[in-house]
Design a protein around this motif. Structure first.
Motif, PDB file in Angstrom:
ATOM      1  N   ALA A 317       0.870  -1.214   0.105  1.00 42.15           N
ATOM      2  CA  ALA A 317       0.016  -0.047   0.096  1.00 42.15           C
ATOM      3  C   ALA A 317       0.741   1.389   0.033  1.00 42.15           C
ATOM      4  CB  ALA A 317      -0.900  -0.203   1.282  1.00 42.15           C
ATOM      5  N   THR A 318       2.024   1.105   0.540  1.00 41.39           N
ATOM      6  CA  THR A 318       2.888   2.332   0.913  1.00 41.39           C
ATOM      7  C   THR A 318       3.582   2.574  -0.361  1.00 41.39           C
ATOM      8  OG1 THR A 318       3.424   2.166   2.956  1.00 41.39           O
ATOM      9  CG2 THR A 318       4.873   3.343   1.804  1.00 41.39           C
ATOM     10  N   LEU A 319       4.008   1.638  -1.230  1.00 40.28           N
ATOM     11  CA  LEU A 319       4.676   1.801  -2.523  1.00 40.28           C
ATOM     12  C   LEU A 319       3.521   2.185  -3.604  1.00 40.28           C
ATOM     13  CD1 LEU A 319       6.934  -1.350  -2.741  1.00 40.28           C
ATOM     14  CD2 LEU A 319       7.575   0.950  -2.197  1.00 40.28           C
ATOM     15  N   LYS A 320       2.314   1.967  -3.457  1.00 37.30           N
ATOM     16  CA  LYS A 320       1.336   2.119  -4.420  1.00 37.30           C
ATOM     17  C   LYS A 320       0.841   3.719  -4.207  1.00 37.30           C
ATOM     18  CE  LYS A 320      -3.459   1.087  -5.869  1.00 37.30           C
ATOM     19  NZ  LYS A 320      -4.723   0.046  -5.577  1.00 37.30           N
ATOM     20  N   ALA A 321       0.994   4.148  -2.900  1.00 44.49           N
ATOM     21  CA  ALA A 321       0.598   5.575  -2.632  1.00 44.49           C
ATOM     22  C   ALA A 321       1.869   6.424  -3.152  1.00 44.49           C
ATOM     23  CB  ALA A 321       0.587   5.793  -0.972  1.00 44.49           C
ATOM     24  N   MET A 322       3.159   5.559  -3.163  1.00 42.66           N
ATOM     25  CA  MET A 322       3.986   6.664  -3.733  1.00 42.66           C
ATOM     26  C   MET A 322       4.258   6.630  -5.240  1.00 42.66           C
ATOM     27  SD  MET A 322       6.898   5.768  -0.922  1.00 42.66           S
ATOM     28  CE  MET A 322       8.303   7.019  -1.613  1.00 42.66           C
ATOM     29  N   LEU A 411       5.648   3.634  13.438  1.00 40.52           N
ATOM     30  CA  LEU A 411       6.907   4.744  13.480  1.00 40.52           C
ATOM     31  C   LEU A 411       7.911   4.845  12.605  1.00 40.52           C
ATOM     32  CD1 LEU A 411       8.702   6.114  15.785  1.00 40.52           C
ATOM     33  CD2 LEU A 411       9.436   3.847  16.315  1.00 40.52           C
ATOM     34  N   ALA A 412       8.245   3.644  11.937  1.00 39.73           N
ATOM     35  CA  ALA A 412       9.357   3.531  10.942  1.00 39.73           C
ATOM     36  C   ALA A 412       9.029   4.086   9.453  1.00 39.73           C
ATOM     37  CB  ALA A 412       9.959   1.939  10.701  1.00 39.73           C
ATOM     38  N   LEU A 413       8.083   4.037   9.096  1.00 38.60           N
ATOM     39  CA  LEU A 413       7.776   4.372   7.517  1.00 38.60           C
ATOM     40  C   LEU A 413       7.734   5.940   7.266  1.00 38.60           C
ATOM     41  CD1 LEU A 413       4.908   1.718   6.278  1.00 38.60           C
ATOM     42  CD2 LEU A 413       7.402   1.543   5.773  1.00 38.60           C
ATOM     43  N   PRO A 414       7.178   6.567   8.055  1.00 42.80           N
ATOM     44  CA  PRO A 414       7.067   8.119   8.069  1.00 42.80           C
ATOM     45  C   PRO A 414       8.794   8.838   8.218  1.00 42.80           C
ATOM     46  CG  PRO A 414       5.446   7.491   9.483  1.00 42.80           C
ATOM     47  CD  PRO A 414       6.336   6.352   9.312  1.00 42.80           C
ATOM     48  N   ILE A 415       9.496   7.871   8.732  1.00 37.13           N
ATOM     49  CA  ILE A 415      10.992   8.177   8.773  1.00 37.13           C
ATOM     50  C   ILE A 415      11.745   8.118   7.614  1.00 37.13           C
ATOM     51  CG2 ILE A 415      13.244   7.616   9.821  1.00 37.13           C
ATOM     52  CD1 ILE A 415      11.555   6.940  12.390  1.00 37.13           C
ATOM     53  N   VAL A 416      11.572   7.032   6.836  1.00 37.31           N
ATOM     54  CA  VAL A 416      12.233   6.814   5.544  1.00 37.31           C
ATOM     55  C   VAL A 416      11.436   7.150   4.344  1.00 37.31           C
ATOM     56  CG1 VAL A 416      13.406   5.162   6.581  1.00 37.31           C
ATOM     57  CG2 VAL A 416      11.494   4.436   5.677  1.00 37.31           C
ATOM     58  N   LEU A 417      10.038   7.517   4.312  1.00 32.58           N
ATOM     59  CA  LEU A 417       9.450   7.805   3.224  1.00 32.58           C
ATOM     60  C   LEU A 417       8.316   8.915   3.519  1.00 32.58           C
ATOM     61  CD1 LEU A 417       7.919   4.228   2.391  1.00 32.58           C
ATOM     62  CD2 LEU A 417       9.688   5.455   1.084  1.00 32.58           C
ATOM     63  N   SER A 418       8.064   9.777   2.319  1.00 34.58           N
ATOM     64  CA  SER A 418       7.346  10.769   2.529  1.00 34.58           C
ATOM     65  C   SER A 418       5.714  10.501   2.670  1.00 34.58           C
ATOM     66  CB  SER A 418       7.437  11.664   0.960  1.00 34.58           C
ATOM     67  OG  SER A 418       6.904  10.775  -0.225  1.00 34.58           O
ATOM     68  N   THR A 419       5.191   9.180   2.226  1.00 36.38           N
ATOM     69  CA  THR A 419       4.006   9.101   2.844  1.00 36.38           C
ATOM     70  C   THR A 419       4.309   7.512   3.292  1.00 36.38           C
ATOM     71  OG1 THR A 419       1.766   8.765   1.869  1.00 36.38           O
ATOM     72  CG2 THR A 419       3.426   8.052   0.397  1.00 36.38           C
ATOM     73  N   PHE A 420       3.020   7.079   3.712  1.00 36.89           N
ATOM     74  CA  PHE A 420       2.987   5.622   4.064  1.00 36.89           C
ATOM     75  C   PHE A 420       1.286   5.284   4.311  1.00 36.89           C
ATOM     76  CE2 PHE A 420       2.704   8.109   7.970  1.00 36.89           C
ATOM     77  CZ  PHE A 420       1.949   7.420   8.770  1.00 36.89           C
ATOM     78  N   GLN A 421       1.457   3.911   4.288  1.00 34.36           N
ATOM     79  CA  GLN A 421       0.107   3.093   4.781  1.00 34.36           C
ATOM     80  C   GLN A 421       0.568   2.068   5.598  1.00 34.36           C
ATOM     81  OE1 GLN A 421      -2.957   3.965   3.910  1.00 34.36           O
ATOM     82  NE2 GLN A 421      -2.417   6.026   2.329  1.00 34.36           N
ATOM     83  N   VAL A 422      -0.406   1.937   6.704  1.00 39.49           N
ATOM     84  CA  VAL A 422      -0.107   0.593   7.363  1.00 39.49           C
ATOM     85  C   VAL A 422      -1.465  -0.131   7.475  1.00 39.49           C
ATOM     86  CG1 VAL A 422       0.130  -0.317  10.071  1.00 39.49           C
ATOM     87  CG2 VAL A 422       1.696   1.984   9.074  1.00 39.49           C
TER      88      VAL A 422
END
Length: 466
Positions: A317-322, A411-422
């Motif tokens: 979902a994160t990669l799709k959002a990016m 916690l981790a995804l917002p640190i390394v990416l501009s957007t994220f989905q959990v």
């Protein structure tokens, strides 16, 4: 002493046969990893790119670490069940003058023989499946194909490593067996050794796991300093994968406290409370040691599945959002199965072994229920309700593991990416939980059905003679 070891092994072979699936799976996993490593090294000598060799070695290393940790937990659990079923025999050994050292040596000899015997089947499975496993890995990593090779020394080393893990995993259960009062051989008490014994070690292990988990959370913000985004994302994923066995180990070590409290808590909320439910609930809570050892492998199975799906869905979902600007391997379910498939197989084998191991004990309990007036339908419903209690308790603990992994991703995804989905796929999780409930029910109910047609005294006498 050799004659004593052989006699005890002959007398206990049916108990070890009930859990042999676990030992076969653990041996097959380590032999498969050893052959995969040998095949990669042979490919490297033939010109395989060094980066691909490093990726392959890293995946094998992660698998070996997780298989070792899950194997220790599961083997320790099923060995404890075997020792529990042999408490009368062990106590009679002590009455005959065997020292605690001799009892431990007898049980450890049995563990070594069982592990090495199962290694033969495990090695055959590994040899037949290594090429398929390598193809799955190279496909997920978009690598060139690695031909499988057979290395007898690598397989032998894997068998010895597995035997060491089996003996280490069963050491605690063997030591606990020496604390059984010899008089138990005469009275055949149904109570297990006190759960308080050994709590110091469990507390220390729990503290260590909590420290490691907290360390992962605390170090994750350092990923902001990594300039290579792909490397940072891979590091986050690897940390999330490491978190799964750490939390599973924490839940395992805390089981003497948490499993009982959790089971008492949620079963008290069940409405209705028929006589059959009351009987099943009190039977489960009265056999707390059995409940803990049965719940643990089921919990690990569910926890691995749920957390794998959460990781896969969250990364996808994160990669799709990016807009797929970042391409990573191992983030879909097939890729995660390459990393987590073997530990998952060990957990499943342990769960099946634990459930089947308790069949004879449940037969005796149901025979006693019949003497007390239980109907045939009730004697089928009681193990079915026990399977439900085991599955729900395991589900609640696995859900906790999944929520910890989801919190780390948050916690981790917002640190390394501009957007994220959990994304926690609760619908799929519930479907898988129902499938596991059906499997647990089959392994709990079906083995007891033949005994329902036998006279209760005969069923009970078999249990007393064990």
């Amino acid at each position: 002493m050799r004659h004593l070891h052989l006699a005890e092994l002959r007398d206990s072979w049916t108990a070890w046969l009930s859990v042999s699936l676990t030992f076969i799976t653990v041996n097959a996993a380590f032999a498969l990893l050893a052959l995969a490593s040998a095949s990669a090294q042979r490919a490297a000598a033939g010109g395989l790119h060094p980066d691909l060799v490093m990726t392959n070695d890293f995946t094998i290393g992660i698998n070996q670490g997780m298989c070792a940790l899950v194997g220790l937990i599961v083997i320790g659990t099923v060995t404890g069940l075997v020792v529990g079923s042999r408490r009368g025999s062990i106590a009679r050994l002590q009455l005959a003058g065997a020292s605690p050292r001799h009892v431990v040596a007898t049980l450890m000899t049995q563990l070594a023989v069982v592990s090495l015997t199962c290694a033969v089947i495990g090695d055959l499975i590994a040899i037949l499946s290594v090429q398929g496993a390598l193809d799955a890995h190279t496909t997920s990593q978009q690598m060139e194909r690695i031909p499988a090779v057979f290395d007898p020394l690598a397989v032998l080393g894997a068998n010895l490593l597995c035997t060491g893990i089996a003996m280490l995993g069963g050491l605690r259960a063997s030591l606990r067996a020496t604390r059984i009062p010899p008089v138990e051989a005469l009275r055949q008490a149904s109570t297990a050794p006190s759960a308080r014994k050994g709590m110091v070690g469990r507390i220390l292990w729990s503290i260590l796991m909590i420290a490691l988990i907290a360390g992962l959370f605390a170090l994750t913000p350092q990923a902001r300093k990594v300039e290579d985004q792909q490397f940072a994302m891979q590091a986050v994923m690897q940390a999330a994968l490491m978190l799964i066995p750490l939390v599973a180990t924490l839940l395992t070590q805390a089981a003497p406290l948490t499993t009982g409290l959790l089971t008492r808590g949620w079963t008290r909320l069940v409405p209705g409370r028929s006589g059959t439910w009351h009987l099943a609930r009190n039977t489960v809570l009265g056999k707390m040691d059995r409940l803990q050892r049965t719940v643990i492998p089921v919990m690990i199975t569910m926890g691995l599945l749920f957390s794998m799906m959460t990781l896969g869905n969250s990364f996808a979902a994160t990669l799709k959002a990016m807009g797929n600007d970042v391409q990573l391997t191992d983030v879909d379910l097939p890729g995660l199965l390459v990393v987590m498939g073997l530990p998952l197989a060990i957990a499943v084998a342990g769960a099946l072994s634990a459930l089947l191991m308790m069949a004879r004990q449940r037969e005796a309990e149901l025979a006693l229920d019949e003497i007390l007036g239980a109907t045939p339908a009730q004697r089928v419903l009681v193990p079915l309700l026990e399977a439900t209690i085991i599955t729900v308790t395991a589900f609640l603990q696995a859900a906790f593991l999944t929520l910890v992994v989801a919190a780390y991703m948050r916690l981790a995804l917002p640190i390394v990416l501009s957007t994220f989905q959990v994304v926690i796929p609760w619908g799929t999780i519930l479907v898988i939980s129902l499938v596991i409930l059906v499997a647990t029910a089959l392994c709990t109910v079906v083995p007891t059905l033949p005994s329902l047609k036998m006279p209760p005294p005969r069923v009970i006498s078999r249990r007393v003679a064990a």
